[in-house]
Design an enzyme around this catalytic site. Structure first.
Site, short mmCIF file in Angstrom:
data_model
loop_
_atom_site.label_atom_id
_atom_site.label_comp_id
_atom_site.label_asym_id
_atom_site.label_seq_id
_atom_site.Cartn_x
_atom_site.Cartn_y
_atom_site.Cartn_z
CB SER A 264 33.49 33.31 13.62
OG SER A 264 34.05 33.79 14.65
CE LYS A 265 30.08 38.84 10.25
NZ LYS A 265 29.09 39.02 9.19
NE ARG A 266 30.42 39.19 15.79
CZ ARG A 266 30.06 40.06 14.49
NH1 ARG A 266 31.02 40.64 14.14
NH2 ARG A 266 29.12 40.05 13.78
CE LYS A 267 35.90 34.44 19.81
NZ LYS A 267 34.92 33.20 20.01
#
Ligand code: GLU
Length: 496
Positions: A264-267
């Site tokens: 995911s773009k969060r990580k």
């Protein structure tokens, strides 16, 4: 048994939906389809699945083309190159899907559903309250032909749903298909919803369009991400309803973050545009993706884990792919990229820097922001270094507004990130999105923009912020804000 010579020529496809920046997962699946086709003298098709109009992003298709070409994954048929099975954009094929939905209505494999979104919402809430999975209860399946005629005569809007065969606990009411990596997979029909095939706006859902196209485009092998396994029983039911041959299914493991959650773009940066614009080499990305998940024998090139696309085509073994999720390890990708930079000749390296970091186009755009701001040319670098750096993390005395605490500032920066993610990358859209956020959260325009300026440029003075962000690009700007937040999070947990 069919002999090899009479078997249909191999045809595979990727079918990305143009809903945003092209994803590294699309590149991974693209690579696997590409090598499968090249190993078998087959065709690699690119189909654009753009029937979800609510999530459609106009610039996305072009970015998909550009980034896959940049990686060297050229397709044999597709919207831009044509081919004998076109059109290859689903929005240009809506008539075909309607005709096929009609066939299913006539054969009783699908039915019209007149339930309104509000009625469906009531049912969904009841199911949630009783901890049941959300399922259509089949209300309209039981309508008499008179009721249907009456509804149609009064112009009631409707969808068309798949009539999943009767439910029951016994396995005879189940669909089994073969996954080439996992063997037989069975779904009891109790767990398969009466999927909407054609929406009330006349557009097909993914399921109908995907199956109709895979059949009409003579796709022999569906190689896609594991997340589609649960959709496959619906697809198999559709193939059977039409009386069509079922393709081979290969569901590839999902890429994972280091903590094993779905990538995911969060990580992790997930946009291919980000990787291209920040100076990863396509050869390194292909090599890295080829290494993920098994498939490449370990001893190739003396176990260096370094190989070219043509070496992947030569050696990759599909049945050796491991279904446990491969980790998208950025540290490893960076290491590989460094290795590839060092393989370049000095002149090639110079050209890579020139074309990627200091390209004429980039410098021209930055110059236009600087002409009114400097007195001697050598000051150019002082105000623009953030355009050329990878790591720009401002200290609190730079980013913290005078009257704000660290916690509220970081919370606001997180809100800014969400607003930027959702924004079109134009001056007006960025400005109005950020101002609206500031008003909602009672942050003055000055505080709002100063904070973002500090995060993006690392400084309290810079060329105009929004213009700079446009030149720097959405993918890299978002990455910078995310990295800032990550770094602050680490600092605060260290302190606690
Ligand atoms: N449109 C789907 C996607 O965006 C395609 C899935 C498939 O390959 O069937 O991933």
């Amino acid at each position: 048994m069919t002999s090899a010579s009479t078997e249909a020529p191999i045809r595979v496809r990727i079918a990305p939906s143009p809903t945003g920046d092209p994803h590294v997962g699309t590149a991974y699946i693209g690579l696997l389809n590409y090598i499968y086709a090249r190993q078998r003298a087959g065709k690699f098709v690119l189909r654009i699945e753009d029937t979800d109009r609510a999530r459609f992003v106009a610039t996305s298709e072009e970015m998909i083309f550009d980034s896959l070409r940049w990686l060297g994954l050229n397709w044999d048929e597709g919207p831009d190159v044509g081919g004998p099975f076109g059109p290859y954009r689903q929005s240009e094929r809506t008539e075909i899907y309607r005709e096929h939905a009609d066939i299913l209505l006539q054969t009783g494999k699908a039915y019209r559903c007149f339930c309104t979104p509000e009625e469906l919402e009531v049912v969904r809430k009841q199911q949630m309250a009783s901890k049941l999975p959300p399922r259509y209860p089949g209300t309209c399946r039981r309508l008499s032909s008179e009721q249907i005629e009456q509804n149609l005569a009064t112009g009631k809007v409707h969808t068309i749903r798949l009539a999943v065969p009767p439910h029951g606990a016994d396995l005879s009411s189940a669909t089994t298909f073969r996954d080439e990596l996992r063997g037989a997979i069975t779904f009891e029909h109790n767990n398969v919803d009466d999927q909407v095939l054609l929406k009330s706006d006349g557009y097909p859902t993914y399921h109908l369009a995907n199956v109709v196209d895979d059949h009409l485009m003579e796709i022999t092998d569906v190689i896609r991400a594991e997340e589609w396994i649960s959709s496959t029983p619906k697809h198999v039911l559709l193939y059977k309803a039409f009386g069509w041959q079922i393709p081979r299914f290969w569901h590839m493991p999902l890429l994972r973050n280091l903590d094993k959650s779905k990538i995911s773009k969060r990580k992790n940066p997930v946009s291919l545009i980000y990787y291209r614009d920040s100076g990863y080499l396509p050869e390194a990305i292909i090599n890295f993706l080829g290494l993920l998940g098994g498939g490449m024998p370990a001893d190739i090139n003396n176990g260096t884990e370094q190989f070219t696309l043509s070496e992947i085509i030569q050696h990759f073994v599909f049945t050796d792919i491991r279904v446990g999720g491969p980790v998208f390890d950025l540290t490893k990708l960076k290491w590989l990229n460094g290795e590839y930079l060092r393989k370049l000749s000095p002149e090639q390296f110079f050209l890579a820097v020139r074309n990627r970091v200091f390209s004429d186009d980039y410098l021209r755009q930055i110059s236009s922001l600087m002409q009114t701001r400097i007195e001697i040319l050598s000051q150019f670098g002082d105000l623009t270094s953030f355009f050329f750096s990878d790591n720009v993390i401002p200290a609190p005395d730079v980013f913290l507004p005078k009257k704000r605490s660290l916690d509220e500032t970081l919370a606001f920066a997180q809100d800014q990130l969400v607003a930027l993610e959702a924004s079109e990358w134009t001056h007006d859209a960025l400005e109005s999105g950020l101002k609206k956020l500031g008003e909602e959260k009672s942050w003055s325009v000055k505080e709002n923009f100063m904070l973002l300026r500090a995060i993006v440029t690392g400084s309290t003075t810079s060329p105009p912020l929004l213009e700079s962000m446009i030149v720097f690009g959405k993918a890299r700007t978002l990455d910078r804000v995310r990295r800032f937040l990550e770094a602050q999070k680490k600092l605060t947990t260290q302190k606690k």
